[in-house]
Each structure stands twice: as C-alpha cells, then as structure tokens.
Design a protein around this motif. Structure first.
Motif, PDB file in Angstrom:
ATOM      1  N   VAL A  43       3.295   5.735 -12.708  1.00 30.28           N
ATOM      2  CA  VAL A  43       2.967   4.361 -13.057  1.00 30.28           C
ATOM      3  C   VAL A  43       4.172   3.446 -12.826  1.00 30.28           C
ATOM      4  CG1 VAL A  43       2.187   2.820 -14.893  1.00 30.28           C
ATOM      5  CG2 VAL A  43       1.272   5.135 -14.747  1.00 30.28           C
ATOM      6  N   GLU A  44       5.360   3.902 -13.219  1.00 27.21           N
ATOM      7  CA  GLU A  44       6.575   3.106 -13.002  1.00 27.21           C
ATOM      8  C   GLU A  44       6.788   2.814 -11.520  1.00 27.21           C
ATOM      9  OE1 GLU A  44       9.444   5.709 -14.877  1.00 27.21           O
ATOM     10  OE2 GLU A  44       9.865   4.168 -16.365  1.00 27.21           O
ATOM     11  N   THR A  45       6.589   3.830 -10.690  1.00 27.06           N
ATOM     12  CA  THR A  45       6.794   3.659  -9.248  1.00 27.06           C
ATOM     13  C   THR A  45       5.824   2.631  -8.683  1.00 27.06           C
ATOM     14  OG1 THR A  45       7.563   5.954  -9.038  1.00 27.06           O
ATOM     15  CG2 THR A  45       6.840   4.854  -7.015  1.00 27.06           C
ATOM     16  N   LEU A  46       4.569   2.717  -9.084  1.00 26.45           N
ATOM     17  CA  LEU A  46       3.578   1.751  -8.610  1.00 26.45           C
ATOM     18  C   LEU A  46       3.929   0.333  -9.075  1.00 26.45           C
ATOM     19  CD1 LEU A  46       0.252   3.732  -9.117  1.00 26.45           C
ATOM     20  CD2 LEU A  46       1.189   2.931  -6.939  1.00 26.45           C
ATOM     21  N   TYR A  47       4.281   0.202 -10.347  1.00 25.77           N
ATOM     22  CA  TYR A  47       4.617  -1.122 -10.882  1.00 25.77           C
ATOM     23  C   TYR A  47       5.821  -1.713 -10.152  1.00 25.77           C
ATOM     24  CZ  TYR A  47       6.133  -4.762 -14.128  1.00 25.77           C
ATOM     25  OH  TYR A  47       6.530  -5.953 -14.672  1.00 25.77           O
ATOM     26  N   ASN A  48       6.874  -0.914 -10.012  1.00 26.40           N
ATOM     27  CA  ASN A  48       8.105  -1.400  -9.389  1.00 26.40           C
ATOM     28  C   ASN A  48       7.936  -1.705  -7.903  1.00 26.40           C
ATOM     29  OD1 ASN A  48       9.566  -1.218 -11.796  1.00 26.40           O
ATOM     30  ND2 ASN A  48      10.134   0.909 -11.423  1.00 26.40           N
ATOM     31  N   ASN A  49       6.967  -1.066  -7.265  1.00 28.11           N
ATOM     32  CA  ASN A  49       6.733  -1.292  -5.837  1.00 28.11           C
ATOM     33  C   ASN A  49       5.630  -2.321  -5.569  1.00 28.11           C
ATOM     34  OD1 ASN A  49       8.737   0.541  -5.294  1.00 28.11           O
ATOM     35  ND2 ASN A  49       7.366   2.208  -4.740  1.00 28.11           N
ATOM     36  N   GLY A  50       5.244  -3.034  -6.625  1.00 26.39           N
ATOM     37  CA  GLY A  50       4.338  -4.155  -6.428  1.00 26.39           C
ATOM     38  C   GLY A  50       2.866  -3.819  -6.354  1.00 26.39           C
ATOM     39  N   ALA A  51       2.438  -2.801  -7.088  1.00 25.85           N
ATOM     40  CA  ALA A  51       1.014  -2.437  -7.066  1.00 25.85           C
ATOM     41  C   ALA A  51       0.123  -3.580  -7.528  1.00 25.85           C
ATOM     42  CB  ALA A  51       0.773  -1.201  -7.937  1.00 25.85           C
ATOM     43  N   ASN A  52       0.675  -4.473  -8.355  1.00 28.01           N
ATOM     44  CA  ASN A  52      -0.148  -5.575  -8.856  1.00 28.01           C
ATOM     45  C   ASN A  52      -0.660  -6.472  -7.733  1.00 28.01           C
ATOM     46  OD1 ASN A  52      -1.297  -6.899 -11.151  1.00 28.01           O
ATOM     47  ND2 ASN A  52       0.213  -8.529 -10.937  1.00 28.01           N
ATOM     48  N   SER A  53       0.057  -6.494  -6.619  1.00 22.01           N
ATOM     49  CA  SER A  53      -0.384  -7.326  -5.498  1.00 22.01           C
ATOM     50  C   SER A  53      -1.687  -6.809  -4.893  1.00 22.01           C
ATOM     51  CB  SER A  53       0.699  -7.386  -4.417  1.00 22.01           C
ATOM     52  OG  SER A  53       0.924  -6.101  -3.852  1.00 22.01           O
ATOM     53  N   ILE A  54      -2.009  -5.538  -5.125  1.00 16.01           N
ATOM     54  CA  ILE A  54      -3.296  -5.002  -4.662  1.00 16.01           C
ATOM     55  C   ILE A  54      -4.434  -5.708  -5.373  1.00 16.01           C
ATOM     56  CG2 ILE A  54      -4.771  -2.941  -4.627  1.00 16.01           C
ATOM     57  CD1 ILE A  54      -2.200  -1.267  -4.370  1.00 16.01           C
ATOM     58  N   TRP A  55      -4.276  -5.903  -6.676  1.00 20.33           N
ATOM     59  CA  TRP A  55      -5.347  -6.487  -7.489  1.00 20.33           C
ATOM     60  C   TRP A  55      -5.346  -8.007  -7.449  1.00 20.33           C
ATOM     61  CZ3 TRP A  55      -7.747  -2.236  -7.818  1.00 20.33           C
ATOM     62  CH2 TRP A  55      -7.063  -1.034  -8.052  1.00 20.33           C
ATOM     63  N   GLU A  56      -4.239  -8.610  -6.951  1.00 19.87           N
ATOM     64  CA  GLU A  56      -4.140 -10.072  -6.890  1.00 19.87           C
ATOM     65  C   GLU A  56      -3.886 -10.567  -5.465  1.00 19.87           C
ATOM     66  OE1 GLU A  56      -1.207 -11.413  -9.666  1.00 19.87           O
ATOM     67  OE2 GLU A  56      -2.321 -10.703 -11.432  1.00 19.87           O
ATOM     68  N   HIS A  57      -4.367  -9.820  -4.488  1.00 18.09           N
ATOM     69  CA  HIS A  57      -4.052 -10.105  -3.085  1.00 18.09           C
ATOM     70  C   HIS A  57      -4.362 -11.550  -2.701  1.00 18.09           C
ATOM     71  CE1 HIS A  57      -3.630  -9.310   1.255  1.00 18.09           C
ATOM     72  NE2 HIS A  57      -4.719 -10.055   1.391  1.00 18.09           N
ATOM     73  N   SER A  58      -5.563 -12.001  -2.969  1.00 17.25           N
ATOM     74  CA  SER A  58      -5.955 -13.339  -2.514  1.00 17.25           C
ATOM     75  C   SER A  58      -5.252 -14.442  -3.295  1.00 17.25           C
ATOM     76  CB  SER A  58      -7.478 -13.519  -2.605  1.00 17.25           C
ATOM     77  OG  SER A  58      -7.910 -13.476  -3.946  1.00 17.25           O
ATOM     78  N   LEU A  59      -4.746 -14.132  -4.496  1.00 22.13           N
ATOM     79  CA  LEU A  59      -4.029 -15.144  -5.279  1.00 22.13           C
ATOM     80  C   LEU A  59      -2.661 -15.444  -4.700  1.00 22.13           C
ATOM     81  CD1 LEU A  59      -4.839 -14.112  -8.964  1.00 22.13           C
ATOM     82  CD2 LEU A  59      -5.896 -15.911  -7.588  1.00 22.13           C
ATOM     83  N   LEU A  60      -2.163 -14.527  -3.834  1.00 23.74           N
ATOM     84  CA  LEU A  60      -0.870 -14.750  -3.196  1.00 23.74           C
ATOM     85  C   LEU A  60      -0.964 -15.749  -2.050  1.00 23.74           C
ATOM     86  CD1 LEU A  60       0.330 -11.024  -3.064  1.00 23.74           C
ATOM     87  CD2 LEU A  60       0.866 -12.761  -4.786  1.00 23.74           C
TER      88      LEU A  60
END
Length: 280
Positions: free
Chosen positions: A64-81
C-alpha cells in the motif's frame, strides 16, 4: 505493525493532513471523515484498515505504501488532472467540505462509479477487452511496477485469469518471479493461492521452487486466512502451517463415554450460534 506517517502525507480524497487509514485495494491513505464514507460503500468497493491500531502483515503494508508513494491516486482521479475539468466545475473534495453531501458524493463518484478513471475506447465485446487486459496483467506481474498492475485491475483485468497458452495465472507468474508485493496486490483483488496450473502446481509451489520462502509462507497465510480466524475464534489458537497443519477441528468426545460433542466443541458451537448473520 504500526505505520509512521510523514508530514507530507495527505488524504487521497480531500487532501486533509495526517491520514490515519488506508484503502488497501485502492492503494491510498485517507482521513477519518473520508474513511467513514469508504466504510459505507462496503468492502467490495474499499477495504479499509487503520494504519496504527490494526496489525499489518509487513508486505501488505509495504504494498500500500508503494502504491501511495508512486501516485496510485492518479488512477482514480485521472480525468481530474486535466485542466479542462477545472473549467467544467469538477473538482475533488477539500478538508473544509462537509462529509455529507460534499465528500460523500465525491468519494462515491471516485470509487463506486469510477467516474474519473481513464476509460478505454468502446468495443463491442467487453469480454475481449477484459481478456486482453488480463493477458497484460499476466505479463506485468513479473516486474515490480505495481501501479501498472493496479491500473489494469481498475480497468477490468481479472486477478484469477487462467492464461490458456501459458497454463497458469498471474499469481503463478508473480510467485515464480519472487514479486511479493505483486502477489499481495493480486490477493487483495481475489487471486487464489490454491489455484493449480496446467500441471497441478500452485503459486505456493512456484515460490518454493524459486527459493522465495518468505513469499511462499505469506501465500499460505493468505490462503488460510479465513479458516485461521475461525479456528482462533473457536479454539483460541491457529494451525501450524509450517508443519503441515492447516486446519484445527474441535476434538470429538471419547466415544467410549458418549457420542456427544466434547466441551470444547460445545463451546465452539455456542460461539458460532452467537455470531450475527447480518452482513455489514
């Protein structure tokens, strides 16, 4: 295992400081308020664990730490970027927003509706798309790139996909390569450590043959996690997997005296009867 949070870590949903929860299957850290919404969605949407008050298998926390630190949240917020999303009025929640309706509506859109996930071009046959994604996942798990695999899973790749040409599953591939964090991610998404390949070998067999003994032991833990919990609840102890004991069954009474269950089994039965049958 406790988690030491860095001051730079913020809630993946509202950007509030000092998140104290993790959404394991989403690879994000979240705050107390956002966690309350995650819980209401159900474990099939978000599997939450407290970072400090819940014991963690070390490699699960590392995943979980690796995913968080490597920006996994951008997967779920792709279009918001996309800057265009700001122009359209779409935005993520912020710490000052009320839980209901602001944060709750955003979190439901993000994880339940997958409203901001990058979509593949439409195809007539969705099963073909899922099969293609699953084949990509099968190839990707031999590497350490967790974000790629989480992205494929978010798009519909199947963690238990049996590759017809290769004769095994992604978990077999990850186990052979010694990719323990990939194995954790696949297991979170439902991969079965007991699945056999075309030769009858399981991912545990692959890990042992490759000399990845820590991974093999962890896969056994995952495989028997549910029955281990039940055994501990009923009997107060867990099976000794290292010595080949995978189940604990309350002993029957001495048949010379009675055919009734032993006192231990009676106590276990009483505990089971007291368990609520409602699903939260």
């Amino acid at each position: 295992m406790s988690k030491r949070l860095r001051s730079s870590e913020v809630c993946a949903d509202c950007s509030g400081p000092d998140p104290s929860w993790a959404s394991v299957n989403r690879g994000t850290f979240i705050c107390d308020e956002c966690c309350s919404v995650h819980r209401s969605l159900g474990r099939h949407i978000s599997q939450v664990r407290h970072l400090k008050h819940t014991p963690w298998p070390p490699t699960l926390l590392q995943m979980v730490e690796t995913l968080y630190n490597n920006g996994a949240n951008s997967i779920w917020e792709h279009s918001l970027l996309d800057p265009a999303s700001i122009m359209s009025g779409r935005r993520k929640a912020n710490p000052q927003d009320k839980v209901h309706p602001n944060k709750a509506e955003f979190i439901r859109a993000k994880y339940q509706m997958l409203a901001f996930v990058h979509r593949l071009p439409c195809r007539d046959d969705d099963s073909v798309t899922a099969k293609d994604l699953s084949k990509q996942l099968h190839s990707s798990v031999r590497t350490g790139n967790l974000e790629t695999c989480l992205r494929l899973l978010s798009l519909g790749a199947q963690a238990n996909f049996f590759h017809p040409e290769k004769g095994n599953t992604p978990l077999h591939v990850a186990s052979k390569a010694g990719q323990i964090l990939q194995a954790e991610l696949l297991a979170v998404y439902g991969a079965d450590p007991g699945t056999q390949d075309s030769s009858g070998k399981t991912p545990v067999d692959y890990a042992r043959q490759g000399g990845h003994h820590e991974l093999a032991e962890r896969l056994v833990e995952i495989q028997y996690e549910l029955t281990d919990r039940l055994a501990f609840y009923l009997c107060g102890r867990k099976p000794d997997h290292k010595n080949g004991q995978h189940f604990i069954i309350p002993q029957m009474a001495d048949r010379r005296l009675s055919l009734d269950l032993s006192e231990l089994a009676k106590a276990a039965k009483k505990k089971l009867q007291s368990v609520s049958i409602s699903v939260s």
